[in-house]
Scaffold this active site. Structure first.
Site, PDB file in Angstrom:
ATOM      1  N   VAL A 114       0.829  -1.213   0.000  1.00  0.00           N
ATOM      2  CA  VAL A 114       0.000   0.000   0.000  1.00  0.00           C
ATOM      3  C   VAL A 114       0.860   1.258   0.000  1.00  0.00           C
ATOM      4  CG1 VAL A 114      -1.981  -1.052   1.207  1.00  0.00           C
ATOM      5  CG2 VAL A 114      -0.189   0.062   2.524  1.00  0.00           C
ATOM      6  N   LEU A 124       6.900   5.497  -4.823  1.00  0.00           N
ATOM      7  CA  LEU A 124       7.146   4.848  -3.520  1.00  0.00           C
ATOM      8  C   LEU A 124       6.738   3.372  -3.537  1.00  0.00           C
ATOM      9  CD1 LEU A 124       6.138   7.554  -0.889  1.00  0.00           C
ATOM     10  CD2 LEU A 124       8.378   7.061  -1.889  1.00  0.00           C
ATOM     11  N   GLU A 149      -4.887  -7.351  -7.880  1.00  0.00           N
ATOM     12  CA  GLU A 149      -6.179  -6.932  -8.425  1.00  0.00           C
ATOM     13  C   GLU A 149      -5.964  -6.475  -9.863  1.00  0.00           C
ATOM     14  OE1 GLU A 149      -8.178  -4.048  -5.926  1.00  0.00           O
ATOM     15  OE2 GLU A 149      -7.472  -5.088  -4.138  1.00  0.00           O
ATOM     16  N   PRO A 150      -7.012  -6.591 -10.688  1.00  0.00           N
ATOM     17  CA  PRO A 150      -6.847  -6.262 -12.112  1.00  0.00           C
ATOM     18  C   PRO A 150      -6.182  -4.905 -12.364  1.00  0.00           C
ATOM     19  CG  PRO A 150      -9.031  -7.177 -11.712  1.00  0.00           C
ATOM     20  CD  PRO A 150      -8.367  -7.068 -10.370  1.00  0.00           C
ATOM     21  N   TYR A 156       2.756  -4.261 -11.349  1.00  0.00           N
ATOM     22  CA  TYR A 156       3.711  -5.321 -11.004  1.00  0.00           C
ATOM     23  C   TYR A 156       4.525  -5.805 -12.194  1.00  0.00           C
ATOM     24  CZ  TYR A 156       1.613  -5.533  -6.391  1.00  0.00           C
ATOM     25  OH  TYR A 156       1.186  -5.206  -5.133  1.00  0.00           O
TER      26      TYR A 156
END
Lengths: 183, 258
Positions: A114, A124, A149-150, A156
């Site tokens: 997060v 970050l 999640e989509p 990523y």
């Protein structure tokens, strides 16, 4: 290293989390260097000792994750093989966070990545992920997985993650999937 | 990711294999029908969204496994004894016994064999290496295997315990299956390395192993149980209640070696 030749048993009680040995993260090619982070006023933390759990819960809520019981968060952090968080002006308050679980030698799964919304868009998330991956690789782990999640699959990918490699599917157990089975 | 091995594999660490525990077409012989009718039904509680109170639903999660095992393993003898196991998936039930006898059978020579599930994690490293050899998995340094087990939240095993009909009742214990889960002890668990000895496949034991592993995790209040499944075993895990890509969430791997 001595290996037990006889029967190998696990302790029946949950082992207390030990103080983790210092593992320097080799910063060979981070997109934002440690110096850059520091000069921009960010402090790196690799333990949850100084982490304000309530502040972490708030960041979770701000990005749409559920708020969770603080005792359980504490337990989850104590049993994560790797974690990293960044603070800015308010000590103890995370602006970016990530942790990983696993067996410490073969496999790891990254959870709870997060970045506080007011600090998003400046790299970050990438900084935290690169360092977590480097830490896990430093432990010799090459099988690093996560659930995306989509809308963050694209985040990523440039970090080196591939979805469904060779058709391998991430699966989640769903209690509602247990249906009435007749013989 | 999950390695679920029921046939021989190549040396890739990421390879997983076809499970042999699919439910087969129902056997209509009167013997099996009688066994099926007499089997106790298992109950779970499920919160039904359309009603304010909980509703009981009958569930027999291990039935397919039992019948598979009866069909494949017992046809030759009449001394079969199907041992009951508690299979309700209540989260507030009494603590599960660490050892559960999945089935017991007597061979024609009087040897009694029990297949026992255990969550105690009692794994002999050399037995595990032998088992991994049998399914064709590449060897890994024993020290690392030991560490991976020690750092796992739950290590589950299947053992075959045979008891000879001699005076001392000599027992022989053989590791025939294993599965483990890593976890943060609070929210998430991931299941890895599920394997069953090839000579014991096709009897629903892999299914029973994973089911008991899930129950043990639910009992410990781990709400999110995950795994990564090779395409060939996705259906196997679907039948056990797993969903692939729930809400479009994808499993991703860092630079996978393919």
């Amino acid at each position: 290293m001595q290996i037990h030749m006889s029967s190998f048993s696990l302790p029946t009680s949950t082992p207390k989390p030990k103080r983790k040995p210092f593992r320097p993260i080799i910063a060979s090619s981070f997109s934002i260097s440690d110096q850059d982070l520091q000069s921009r006023g960010f402090t790196q933390h690799r333990s949850s000792t100084d982490l304000d759990l309530d502040a972490l819960n708030t960041v979770f809520a701000r990005v749409g994750f559920p708020r969770r019981d603080l005792t359980r968060i504490r337990r989850a952090l104590d049993h994560s093989s790797s974690l990293l968080w960044l603070s800015h002006s308010k000590p103890g308050e995370p602006v970016a966070f990530a942790r990983a679980t696993g067996d410490g030698v073969f496999n790891a799964v990254v959870w709870d990545v997060v970045v506080d919304p007011s600090f998003q868009g400046i790299g970050l998330g990438r900084a935290v992920m690169e360092r977590i991956v480097a830490d896990l690789r430093g432990m010799g782990i090459v099988n690093i997985a996560l659930y995306a999640e989509p809308r963050v699959i694209g985040f990523y990918r440039p970090l080196g993650f591939a979805a469904d490699p060779d058709g391998i599917k991430g699966m989640v157990f769903s209690k509602k999937n247990i249906i009435n089975r007749t013989s | 990711m999950l390695r679920s091995s029921l046939v021989a594999s190549s040396s890739s660490i990421c390879q997983v294999h076809l499970p042999a525990c699919h439910s087969k077409s129902p056997n209509n012989s009167s013997y099996f029908r009688q066994m099926r009718d007499e089997a106790p039904t298992k109950m779970i509680w499920r919160e039904d969204c359309s009603f304010s109170r909980k509703r009981r639903i009958e569930l027999c999660p291990l039935k397919a496994g039992f019948w598979d095992s009866i069909r494949s393993g017992f046809l030759k003898n009449n001394n079969t004894q199907v041992v009951e196991t508690p299979t309700s998936l209540l989260e507030d039930e009494e603590p599960l016994p660490q050892e559960i006898v999945l089935l017991e059978r007597t061979q024609s020579d009087g040897v009694v064999e029990q297949i026992v599930f255990s969550s105690a994690g009692d794994v002999d490293l050399y037995d595990l290496q032998t088992l991994c050899d049998k399914v064709g998995w590449p060897r890994r340094p024993l020290s690392k295997v030991a560490a991976s087990l020690k750092n796992s939240y739950l290590v589950a095993t299947l053992h075959s315990i045979t008891r000879l009909p001699d005076a001392e009742g000599t027992e022989r214990k053989q590791l025939i299956g294993m599965g483990r889960a890593t976890s943060d002890h609070a929210f998430n668990a991931t299941i890895w390395d599920v394997l069953v000895d090839p000579s014991y496949q096709g009897q629903g034991l892999g299914k029973a192993l994973v089911e008991q592993l899930i129950r043990a995790l639910l009992q410990r209040d781990i709400g999110n149980i995950t795994l990564f499944a090779d395409s060939k075993v996705v259906d196997f895990y679907k039948n056990l209640g797993f969903e692939a890509d729930p809400e479009g969430i994808k499993g991703m791997f860092w630079f996978p070696r393919f």
